[in-house]
Design an enzyme around this catalytic site. Sequence first.
Site, short mmCIF file in Angstrom:
data_model
loop_
_atom_site.label_atom_id
_atom_site.label_comp_id
_atom_site.label_asym_id
_atom_site.label_seq_id
_atom_site.Cartn_x
_atom_site.Cartn_y
_atom_site.Cartn_z
N HIS A 1 67.83 -37.78 34.56
CA HIS A 1 67.57 -38.17 35.95
C HIS A 1 66.97 -39.57 36.02
O HIS A 1 67.46 -40.44 36.76
CB HIS A 1 66.62 -37.15 36.58
N GLU A 2 65.91 -39.80 35.25
CA GLU A 2 65.23 -41.10 35.32
C GLU A 2 66.10 -42.23 34.80
O GLU A 2 66.04 -43.35 35.30
CB GLU A 2 63.90 -41.05 34.58
N HIS B 1 68.19 -43.50 37.60
CA HIS B 1 67.50 -44.56 38.34
C HIS B 1 67.54 -45.87 37.55
O HIS B 1 67.77 -46.95 38.11
CB HIS B 1 66.04 -44.18 38.56
N HIS C 1 70.77 -47.62 37.80
CA HIS C 1 70.92 -48.18 39.14
C HIS C 1 70.28 -49.56 39.20
O HIS C 1 70.77 -50.46 39.90
CB HIS C 1 70.26 -47.23 40.15
#
Length: 717
Positions: A504-505, A508, A511
């Site tokens: 998940h991290e 980010h 991104h």
Amino acid sequence: MKKLLALAVSSALLVTACTGGDRTSGLQNTAASATVTEGNPLLVSSTLQYQSPDFTRINDAHFMPAFEQGMAEQMAEVNAIISQTEPASFSNTIVALERSGELLKRTQGVFFNLSNTDSNAKRREIQSEMAPKLAGHYDNIYLNKALYERVAQVYGQRNALNLSAEEKRLTEVYYKQFVRAGARLTDAQQKEIREINASLSSLTTQFSQHLLAMSKSNVVLVEDKAKLAGLTDAHIAQLAQAAEQAGYPGQYLIKITNTTRQPILAKLEDRQLREQVWRASAYRGLKGENNNREIVAQLAQLRAKKAALLGHESWAHYGLDEQMAKTPTAVYDMFASMVPALLKNVEAEAQAIKDKIRATGGDFELQAWDWLYYADKVRQDKFDLDESEVKAYFEFNRVLEDGLFFTMERLYGVTFKPRNDIPVYHPDVKAYEVFDADGTSLALFMADYFARDGKRGGAWMSSFVKQSGLDKQRPVVVNVMNIEKAPEGQPTLLSYSETTTMFHELGHGLHGMLSQVKYPTLSGTSVSRDFVEFPSTFEEDWAIHPEVIQNYAKHYQTGEAIPQALLNKVVASRSFNMGFDTLEYVAAALLDMEWHALAADAPLQDLVEFEQAALSKHGVNIDYVPPRYKSAYFAHSMGGGYSAGYYAYMWSEILAADAFAYVQSQGGLNRKIGSHYRKNILEVGNSRDLMESYKAFRGAEPTTEALLKRRGLNVAP
């Protein structure tokens, strides 16, 4: 999209209701000296690659001079924009604003990242002093009527100025920032806004510092090892090491994680100790020197007053105006349609737990501190799944290198190469350089995964340096988690939840690192809160993808791949306890929204009474399923970043699930579809309308079918 999401999740929950799913800082804390400004490394751009901070040269005495000079320089730049005799143009106003404040941005990037990951007394002192000063500084910019008039002139002419799509988007973003800050208010109203902003800044800083202090002080000490029955020898050794490091040799120290739920409760056999741990979690921040009780009430009231001055009914209305959801009603409707079916799901899960309590000789009513322990037993009965057996196949380094890095190379063509020559701020932090498939260097990545004193709880991504095509600047990004590091010489074994959080991290992180926009205000994760969790949630599901998990899930001792039978159990168990998981999230999201739906004339609220009333209002005041976060330690909501925005995780999940399903329909883990996703989602930041970006990738707006599958839910025909 909103209505589809609400109705589909509600229906699915109804159908499945009976199934039940101190170390010294890495930086030197030297005293200020007469030459601190002259030799201050923050005052000039770092000469390291991508202007990565040189942590070997920065010390705490450098921050205040850099903040002060940074604010002065930016105000001089702003005054230069205002004093121009030439008419306002995109170049001399919008771009000039975009270029302003280089020193201040650099200082903030270093300081606030360190304040969250490697805090100390001096940094907390600086943060408290700078919070109102920074609030005032930005008010001096965004409440400046002369500057606003120049921005408004460009905005009014934007359709006739032959601007590119990104230039037009940047102009619109700046204009909205000025309006939402209060640039059009009267002098008297602006004076009030300034006072509110200063107070909010100070209060949020106090709130966050109290949480940081509690992460160290709010612990449970155990003297009798026998009370730790149910834990593995390795886990007990970790608790003993934590106690030793904290100055309690011979004891065992249980740290309280940032959520109400404490993972250790799933294994502790001693019911009295379980209750002690749960109460230490659920009732923190309500009294003592780290009391957040009054701070929360004051924050809610001040935000409501600010929203009213800006012409909004509440802070929630103000906040959602810039999000995809648009209104609080849309959020309330989403949750309201879910609650009845969700409660049936929880009731079925609770009954299974009560049955297990009775079957094992228990003679007591189900309480919050019992749920995880007995739910784990029900899960073992249902799936014959032992968490310690699973963790043996999720060794930290394999997860990182053969899981995350493997997936990112297969999907996007990017590779991570260790850079031991890049200074980091703590020995546990590892630096990597990120390369594209053609060998082009894209970014620097810092991995800070292990828990320690001085680091706030939770997991997050941040940037020391943002991507900017304007300055040909590549980013320096960091991922932060709080994994308990194994004792020296032993492997750190992860739960499946910790594994998915790493994916998940890094979502980010990608991104931010793969951003390719011109203007930094629009780059990377600078998107709405209910979109920003989409790319991160999208990456989570690769953790269980067959090709990926076969590459990294190998026994830490034998190297053997996870047996298919065990893997099948892991996959099947993902939807277990879904009622509890969803309700604790929904309850927290509703608390967040209710605090920020208060009107400006509402009196100060008593925190405990308000929580009870808010949860009861929505029918989710269930004793044994408390909110994931209560208000006194709700950093997302009261720390400011996700105020009236905690709902965004569920909102983003529909995008993530739909996108992941689409990728699977296009062959799954392959460079072609990965490049398409990268080009249309990861590289474009906020340079265009977010739904347009999604449709450019997917070819259509999302539906809810994939969300239901992701949650292990099915709608009856």
